[in-house]
Design a protein around this motif. Structure first.
Motif, PDB file in Angstrom:
ATOM      1  N   TYR A 184       0.828  -1.204   0.000  1.00  0.00           N
ATOM      2  CA  TYR A 184       0.000   0.000   0.000  1.00  0.00           C
ATOM      3  C   TYR A 184       0.868   1.262   0.000  1.00  0.00           C
ATOM      4  N   ALA A 214      -0.869   4.510   1.641  1.00  0.00           N
ATOM      5  CA  ALA A 214      -2.099   4.673   0.874  1.00  0.00           C
ATOM      6  C   ALA A 214      -3.241   3.939   1.578  1.00  0.00           C
ATOM      7  N   GLY A 215      -4.466   4.280   1.205  1.00  0.00           N
ATOM      8  CA  GLY A 215      -5.622   3.683   1.853  1.00  0.00           C
ATOM      9  C   GLY A 215      -5.781   2.213   1.538  1.00  0.00           C
ATOM     10  N   THR A 216      -6.316   1.479   2.500  1.00  0.00           N
ATOM     11  CA  THR A 216      -6.574   0.050   2.317  1.00  0.00           C
ATOM     12  C   THR A 216      -8.012  -0.225   1.891  1.00  0.00           C
ATOM     13  N   THR A 218     -11.296   0.827  -0.617  1.00  0.00           N
ATOM     14  CA  THR A 218     -11.632   1.476  -1.891  1.00  0.00           C
ATOM     15  C   THR A 218     -13.131   1.684  -1.980  1.00  0.00           C
ATOM     16  N   ASP A 219     -13.534   2.867  -2.439  1.00  0.00           N
ATOM     17  CA  ASP A 219     -14.941   3.149  -2.720  1.00  0.00           C
ATOM     18  C   ASP A 219     -15.224   2.711  -4.151  1.00  0.00           C
ATOM     19  N   ARG A 224     -11.888   6.134  -5.071  1.00  0.00           N
ATOM     20  CA  ARG A 224     -11.025   6.805  -4.105  1.00  0.00           C
ATOM     21  C   ARG A 224     -10.660   5.854  -2.958  1.00  0.00           C
ATOM     22  N   LYS A 225      -9.507   6.152  -2.331  1.00  0.00           N
ATOM     23  CA  LYS A 225      -8.966   5.309  -1.264  1.00  0.00           C
ATOM     24  C   LYS A 225      -9.184   5.967   0.098  1.00  0.00           C
ATOM     25  N   TYR A 226      -9.414   5.112   1.101  1.00  0.00           N
ATOM     26  CA  TYR A 226      -9.646   5.568   2.460  1.00  0.00           C
ATOM     27  C   TYR A 226      -8.875   4.684   3.442  1.00  0.00           C
ATOM     28  N   ASP A 228      -6.167   5.489   5.264  1.00  0.00           N
ATOM     29  CA  ASP A 228      -4.744   5.642   5.004  1.00  0.00           C
ATOM     30  C   ASP A 228      -4.016   6.108   6.256  1.00  0.00           C
ATOM     31  N   TYR A 298     -12.763  -4.960   2.009  1.00  0.00           N
ATOM     32  CA  TYR A 298     -12.109  -3.655   2.015  1.00  0.00           C
ATOM     33  C   TYR A 298     -12.683  -2.737   0.942  1.00  0.00           C
ATOM     34  N   LYS A 299     -14.025  -2.824   0.813  1.00  0.00           N
ATOM     35  CA  LYS A 299     -14.777  -1.927  -0.050  1.00  0.00           C
ATOM     36  C   LYS A 299     -15.876  -1.275   0.775  1.00  0.00           C
TER      37      LYS A 299
END
Length: 777
Positions: A184, A214-216, A218-219, A224-226, A228, A298-299
């Motif tokens: 990540y 980076a975020g683990t 994902t939307d 976009r990543k969250y 993090d 992880y969504k």
């Protein structure tokens, strides 16, 4: 589920004990390098002592073990200490969720006091916000289990986490640093340098950390990543020793975080409220199913816009003076000032809908002063102390709920009702305490300890809130001004308590200890920080609807017996403890019914009594020169003897039948288990070490309201590393993996069932790997 975890534990245990997988050892009687006969020095009783002489349940984790645990902050210790829950909490990057032996803070609101105290170099952190401390310049972490009050400045009912920074040396130059890259797109840099400015008199150390990942999560709707990480932190310590009897330490630290939101996952169908033109509820339709993307992978989605993330600025100064007045008496002064500013956007419903999103901005500052007089002469030793804390907290909050309310204006015509709540509140806390604890050696082997604390606290609170519904602003609701007389001027409340302790300890040999102790813990009451209307301070008492403007303190009587010892020249270290806690007036936020356009209410009640008992065992063994093995086991039995939600509302209560057996305390897993080992292979001036550990945390509820989706069924985490040391340990290269089996596990939950049926959980990290290069001189 149970069978799967049992098989996983059995397999990992066999591998660890057989040497196929070797891990970093960590136990109550741990030495950093497992050198035979070396002592572990702790300050659990506010003076330096060998851990074998301390009749307290304390686990000491050295800086070397922190690195091997791959712990960047306090959450990395989760599962490593029996009957202790240390995780990132409540939808934020930097909030802590600390529970020890089933006692903690079940609500993140700043009007609740932590039940587990966090101390950094003797300075107490008043809030769980910002308490997930980075461990970049730490000498050791001490986790004390059970009430702490007769030795520590601030009373804590559940236990204490004592973080001890490295002191700069006035004689030697020291430096260390590391650079890590991992999955990540992780980048982690740590640096530390200590140098004498005036030989034997003055020294300075500077430490810093840069941690970005980076975020683990994902939307799927936006990509976009969250979840993090983005932290920059530093600490400088100036240490002066003008004479052999005087030590002065000035410390300053600063932490800066800038991250995307921390997203959870919706585990229950989200609903809104449908009104007719007379604003009568005519339906509660489902607007989003539970687990909207199926099994968690992880969504998750959010309605928060880019830029609506989480910011934290946290800094502090402390000055410590240690003055030996004579050979028997030492005076210590600890002065601390801290300032905390977290600004968080939180998506409580964890979907692209705006059922309940919020901005929470907090401005907190605190000043504390502690004086300790330590005495040690002959058979008598002890500490007397005075403590003062003055804390001010202001917050501005906005709740965005545009998808929560709808209006049926006509048959077939349904219109959204935009809804925003604005809140401003202020709290001031003044805490005063006098405490003391003395130990008298009746014989060379038998000692008795007695302590007493008096605590007095005053809390002042006021709050203003109003809503904007469909563009129209409501009149503000004021606390306490909008309450009926005589409560409308009750803006402060005082609490005080006497809390004693007594311990009998016996040392059959120099390297063994037996002890029994009894102590009382206390956590003061306070005001409900979600007073949006009368319903939030209204309870049914003996069948009569009554206004309860504040909640009362909690108390616990804790009884413990334990043993610890070091054997075979330090190659075997063992400790065990059994405890029983009688916990009264548990402070709980329970859900209220959905009534009126403001939605549900959030009363805080002293719900009842808990009975908590358990056992703990820790061991570290060095069966051969280069092999270290460790194990720890915690068993916890926590039950409500009484749970009175103050409402008897079956649809919204943790206690729907009125029978306490249907409700279990949160964050109280029955079992915590850890197995660890490491094996070193000498290669001339170099060495190769293989290590890792396995941690099992049993099933547990993640909120006071025992909702089905807010339960963790139990999980097993396996971590491993391989490290090559060069030039007699001056340089090293390490490869590591965390959560090697890709275990999916929940760490925390949000429950606001009375608003949109919100029941959101947060998950731990997926499998991650890192490569680290470092040096130490």
């Amino acid at each position: 589920m149970k069978a799967r975890h049992s098989l996983r534990i059995a397999a990992l245990a066999s591998a660890a004990w057989g040497g196929a997988v070797s891990l970093p050892a960590i136990a109550q009687n741990e030495t950093p390098a497992f050198d035979s006969g070396s002592e572990i020095i702790v300050t659990a009783r506010r003076r330096e002592e060998n851990i074998l002489d301390v009749p307290v349940s304390v686990t000491a984790i050295s800086s070397e073990s922190i690195a091997r645990l791959q712990a960047n902050d306090m959450s990395g210790i989760q599962g490593a200490v029996p009957n202790v829950n240390l995780v990132q909490g409540r939808g934020s990057t930097s909030n802590s969720n600390f529970f020890i032996r089933g006692i903690g803070q079940p609500d993140a609101l700043q009007t609740f006091d932590p039940a587990v105290g966090t101390y950094v170099d003797g300075v107490y952190f008043s809030r769980i916000q910002g308490a997930l401390v980075n461990l970049f310049d730490v000498e050791r972490v001490e986790v004390l289990r059970g009430p702490q009050g007769t030795l520590y400045g601030k009373n804590t009912i559940g236990g204490a986490v004592n973080i001890v920074s490295r002191k700069p040396s006035t004689t030697d130059f020291k430096a260390m640093g590391s650079l890590t890259y991992g999955s990540y797109d992780t980048w982690l840099a740590n640096g530390y340098v200590s140098a004498p400015l005036v030989q034997d008199k003055l020294a300075l150390s500077i430490a810093g950390v840069y941690d970005k990942r980076a975020g683990t999560v994902t939307d799927p709707l936006t990509g976009r990543k969250y979840n993090d990480r983005d932290t920059k932190a530093g600490r400088a310590i100036l240490r002066a020793t003008p004479s052999d009897r005087v030590e002065l330490i000035l410390s300053g630290d600063y932490t800066r975080q800038r991250t995307a939101p921390t997203l959870g996952y919706a585990t229950a169908p989200l609903t809104n409220v449908l009104y007719n033109s007379a604003f009568q509820v005519i339906g509660v339709p489902v607007v989003k199913p539970a687990y909207p993307y199926g099994k968690y992978d992880y969504k998750a989605s959010t309605s928060l816009a880019p830029g609506q993330g989480q910011r934290l600025d946290h800094w502090g100064l402390s000055f410590t003076a240690n003055v030996e007045l004579n050979d028997a008496v030492t005076l210590t002064s600890i002065t601390g000032y801290r300032k905390l500013r977290p600004d968080y956007y939180i998506d409580f419903d964890a979907t692209e809908l705006e059922v309940a999103d919020a901005f929470v901005g907090v401005h907190q500052k605190q000043f504390s002063q502690e004086l300790q007089l330590k005495y040690d002469s002959g058979p008598l030793s002890g500490v007397f102390g005075l403590y003062y804390l003055n804390e001010t907290i202001r917050s501005h909050q906005e709740s965005y709920d545009d998808n929560y309310l709808q209006l049926q204006a006509a048959p077939g015509l349904i219109l959204p009702l935009t809804f925003t709540r604005f809140i401003d509140d202020h709290q001031n806390v003044k805490s005063y305490a006098a405490f003391g604890q003395m130990t008298y050696d009746l014989t060379r082997k038998l000692s008795i300890t007695a302590g007493l604390r008096y605590t007095k606290e005053r809390k002042e609170y006021n709050r203003s809130t109003y809503t904007v519904l469909a563009g129209a602003q409501t009149a503000p609701f004021l606390f306490p001004g909008s309450l009926p007389a005589p409560y409308n001027d009750l803006d402060h409340v005082d609490f005080d308590a006497w809390t004693p302790m007594a311990t009998l300890s016996y040392k059959p040999t120099r390297e063994t200890l037996l002890y029994a102790t009894v102590s009382k813990g206390f956590k003061s009451g306070g005001f409900n920080g979600r007073v949006n209307g009368l319903g939030d301070v209204t309870q049914v008492v003996d069948g009569v609807t009554t206004i309860i403007p504040y909640f009362k303190p909690e108390t616990v009587w804790s009884y413990e017996t334990g043993a610890k010892g070091s054997f075979l020249g330090g190659r075997v270290n063992l400790s065990a403890a059994a405890f029983y806690s009688d916990y009264k007036d548990f402070q709980a936020r329970v859900g209220g019914g959905t009534t009126g356009i403001a939605g549900g209410s959030f009363p805080v009640v002293n719900a009842g009594k808990l009975r908590i008992w358990g056992v703990e065992f820790e061991a570290s063994v060095k069966p051969m020169r280069n092999l270290n093995v460790a194990a720890s086991v915690g068993y916890l039995n926590a039950d409500y003897k009484e749970f009175n939600d103050g409402r008897r509302a079956p649809a919204f209560s943790c206690n729907p039948t009125g029978n306490a057996i249907t409700c279990k305390p949160p964050f109280a897993p029955p079992m915590t288990v850890r197995l660890a080992a490491d094996y070193s292979i000498p290669l001339g001036s170099a060495s190769l070490t293989l290590g890792g550990d396995m941690r099992f945390v049993d099933k547990q509820w993640l909120s006071v309201d025992n909702r089905p989706g807010l339960q963790e069924d139990g999980y097993t985490i396996a971590n491993a590393y391989v490290q090559a040391d060069f030039a007699e340990g001056k340089y090293y290269l390490r490869g590591a993996v965390k959560n090697a089996f890709k275990e999916l596990y929940k760490t925390d939950g949000q429950e606001f069932s009375s608003v949109g049926n919100i029941q959101t959980v947060y998950y731990g990290d997926p499998r991650t790997w890192t490569i680290t290069a470092g040096f130490r001189f």
